[in-house]
Design a protein around this motif. Structure first.
Motif, mmCIF file in Angstrom:
data_model
loop_
_atom_site.group_PDB
_atom_site.id
_atom_site.type_symbol
_atom_site.label_atom_id
_atom_site.label_comp_id
_atom_site.label_asym_id
_atom_site.label_seq_id
_atom_site.Cartn_x
_atom_site.Cartn_y
_atom_site.Cartn_z
ATOM 1 N N LEU A 391 35.506 40.568 36.193
ATOM 2 C CA LEU A 391 36.926 40.839 36.411
ATOM 3 C C LEU A 391 37.810 39.799 35.731
ATOM 4 O O LEU A 391 38.934 40.112 35.311
ATOM 5 C CB LEU A 391 37.205 40.852 37.917
ATOM 6 C CG LEU A 391 38.415 41.652 38.412
ATOM 7 C CD1 LEU A 391 38.290 43.113 38.038
ATOM 8 C CD2 LEU A 391 38.561 41.497 39.925
ATOM 9 N N MET A 399 44.708 45.237 34.146
ATOM 10 C CA MET A 399 44.166 45.402 35.489
ATOM 11 C C MET A 399 45.190 46.021 36.441
ATOM 12 O O MET A 399 44.825 46.713 37.398
ATOM 13 C CB MET A 399 43.703 44.047 36.034
ATOM 14 C CG MET A 399 42.816 44.161 37.258
ATOM 15 S SD MET A 399 41.738 42.734 37.465
ATOM 16 C CE MET A 399 42.925 41.400 37.539
ATOM 17 N N VAL A 404 41.397 48.532 41.986
ATOM 18 C CA VAL A 404 40.129 47.829 41.787
ATOM 19 C C VAL A 404 39.197 48.065 42.975
ATOM 20 O O VAL A 404 39.578 47.891 44.132
ATOM 21 C CB VAL A 404 40.359 46.319 41.595
ATOM 22 C CG1 VAL A 404 39.023 45.597 41.402
ATOM 23 C CG2 VAL A 404 41.271 46.077 40.397
ATOM 24 N N GLU A 406 35.400 46.864 44.103
ATOM 25 C CA GLU A 406 34.275 45.979 43.804
ATOM 26 C C GLU A 406 33.006 46.509 44.451
ATOM 27 O O GLU A 406 32.993 46.891 45.624
ATOM 28 C CB GLU A 406 34.582 44.563 44.291
ATOM 29 C CG GLU A 406 35.758 43.924 43.561
ATOM 30 C CD GLU A 406 35.825 42.425 43.783
ATOM 31 O OE1 GLU A 406 34.756 41.792 43.835
ATOM 32 O OE2 GLU A 406 36.946 41.905 43.899
#
Length: 496
Positions: A391, A399, A404, A406
């Motif tokens: 990242l 971004m 996002v 994970e």
């Protein structure tokens, strides 16, 4: 009900005797007797289910001349689906003989199919076979044009393999498609068609213009409206493709619920971050399957120059579109999933500029311009799903275009379940090996997991399953044993 002529322009009331029909706005994906393409007057007689003839009065486009024994009989058009106004006008002006399929109703003869008649001295529809069916299919898949002053329309039956390549088929398409195309693409196409036909430019310029037209018009430019998606079916697909990862699945289902409420894609794409082999690409493919959209992949590790994405200018003889435009062309439509692999490599370009900057224009959903096509194409139907390992290597502007998610690595216990219940059975089915022909006791499975305890993801486990199954098949076929049982020592020796 207002009265329109065939161009869709309201007429004065005193012209109503000549301009007979009204325009009905519909987004129905198919035509039927209940949702017809057009309705003809049947007050004087009932028309046959299959009827041949020609659209007449090309100046007014208000009637259909039926071929009947002893001559022709005319029937006024009472109603037309707004998407087909220009197609019927084009059929009339070009004197194309067609066969109608329809049903008699109280309010008229409802036509739900139009096909070309290829005999009797009929004019060929275009330089390509199947053009009329292609047009009707495209029109039925299009949204009704906005209430401006419509110009053109398209589509129907078995033209899936139709490709617009010749200038004649491109011209016919534009004459029939009209306002079902986005305004900027329609106007761009008119200008490029003029260049492709011009004798005042070089042959190379004409060739580039015709190629660009073929690329753009073979793409179905859809609206950004999305039908509702069944969350339970989405969950079933996720469970089928992925073991565990409940938090990731929850985020995806939340996205589906959002689409169902707004009928549009979310403002942000999805960025999957995690160690190699944790199933990031598999998740992306599952989402594309849930959305029922075609998908394409962009491998950012192989993009060294922004021009690979944006294409090259037509001033060069070897000019061509970029990867993004080629992805639209391969998909055949503007609504698709872009799977951007290794987004953390996007800023590592070695050419003139940064490939990551090009992605920003694609991800903003404001439109994307290819240097070869020279037209801004709508990207509101594009859903980006990116994957990355690190990242920290992704710029903040890039971004910020993603939500996002994970992905943690699998635990040893999860790897054991994935190997024994998913990876190995999948390989055995593919090799046509029965489960009782290749047996791994619990200790052998533990040996496999221990072998790859220091590696991330499950890719090594899948390769191990392949190796073990292949060895079992070899022993069954060559040594003629009924089954193979692998113990822990045998697995360690095989995978050494």
């Amino acid at each position: 009900m207002p009265v329109f002529d065939f161009s869709g322009i309201p007429q004065k009331r005193e012209q109503a005797a000549e301009c007979t029909y009204t325009i009905v706005r519909s987004n129905a994906p198919s035509a039927s007797a209940e949702r017809p393409i057009l309705v003809l007057d049947n007050s004087r007689r009932q028309w046959k289910h299959h009827s041949n003839g020609i659209f007449s009065k090309p100046d007014q486009r208000t009637a259909f001349e039926f071929d009947e024994e002893g001559g022709t009989e005319s029937a006024d058009i009472l109603q037309i689906d707004a998407r087909f106004v220009s197609l019927l006008r084009w059929l009339g002006e070009s004197h194309i003989r067609v066969r109608l399929s329809g049903a008699n109703r109280e309010d008229g003869y409802a036509v739900y199919r139009i096909r070309e008649i290829a005999y009797g001295g009929a004019t060929k529809l275009s330089a390509e076979d199947g053009f009329l069916q292609f047009m009707i299919e495209r029109l039925l898949a299009s949204d009704a044009p906005e209430k401006k002053e419509p110009e053109e329309d398209e589509q129907e039956e078995t033209g899936d393999e139709m490709k617009l390549t010749s200038l004649q088929s491109i011209t016919d398409f534009l004459n029939c498609a009209g306002r079902t195309l986005p305004d900027n693409i329609r106007l761009w196409a008119r200008r490029n068609l003029a260049v492709a036909r011009s004798h005042e430019v070089t042959a190379e310029e004409r060739r580039h213009a015709q190629r660009a037209l073929s690329i753009m018009l073979n793409i179905h430019w859809k609206s950004n409206y999305f039908e509702s998606i069944d969350p339970q079916e989405a969950r079933r697909i996720l469970d089928e493709e992925l073991y565990g990862m409940e938090r990731v699945k929850q985020r995806i289902i939340e996205t589906i619920i959002q689409i169902n409420r707004t009928h549009t894609l979310p403002a942000y794409g999805m960025l999957l971050v995690g160690p190699a082999g944790t199933g990031k690409s598999q998740i992306a493919y599952a989402v594309a399957r849930i959305l029922k959209l075609p998908w394409t992949t962009l491998d950012m590790s192989s993009i060294n120059d922004p021009e690979q994405l944006t294409g090259s200018s037509r001033i060069y003889s070897n000019a061509k579109p970029g990867i993004i435009m080629e992805a639209f062309s391969a998909a055949g439509e503007s609504n698709l999933v872009f799977i951007i692999n290794e987004l953390d490599k996007a800023a590592a370009g070695k050419g003139n500029g940064n490939p990551a900057d090009v992605l920003l224009t694609l991800l903003d959903n404001l439109g994307f311009t290819d240097n070869y096509i020279e037209c801004m194409v709508p990207t509101v139907g594009v859903y980006p799903i990116a994957t990355a390992n690190d990242l920290s290597q992704i710029s903040a502007p890039l971004m910020s275009r993603f939500a996002v998610i994970e992905l943690p690595d699998y635990t040893p216990e999860e790897k054991k379940i994935i190997f024994s219940q998913f990876a190995l059975p999948k390989v055995l089915r593919r090799m046509s090996i029965r489960e009782d022909e290749c047996i791994l006791p619990l200790a052998a499975v533990d040996a496999v997991i221990e072998k790859y305890a220091d590696t991330t993801g499950i890719r090594d486990l899948e390769q191990a399953a392949e190796h073990i199954a292949a060895n079992a098949l070899y022993q069954i076929e060559v040594n003629h044993v009924p089954s193979v049982v692998f113990d822990a020592q045998g697995v360690r020796k095989l995978l050494a």
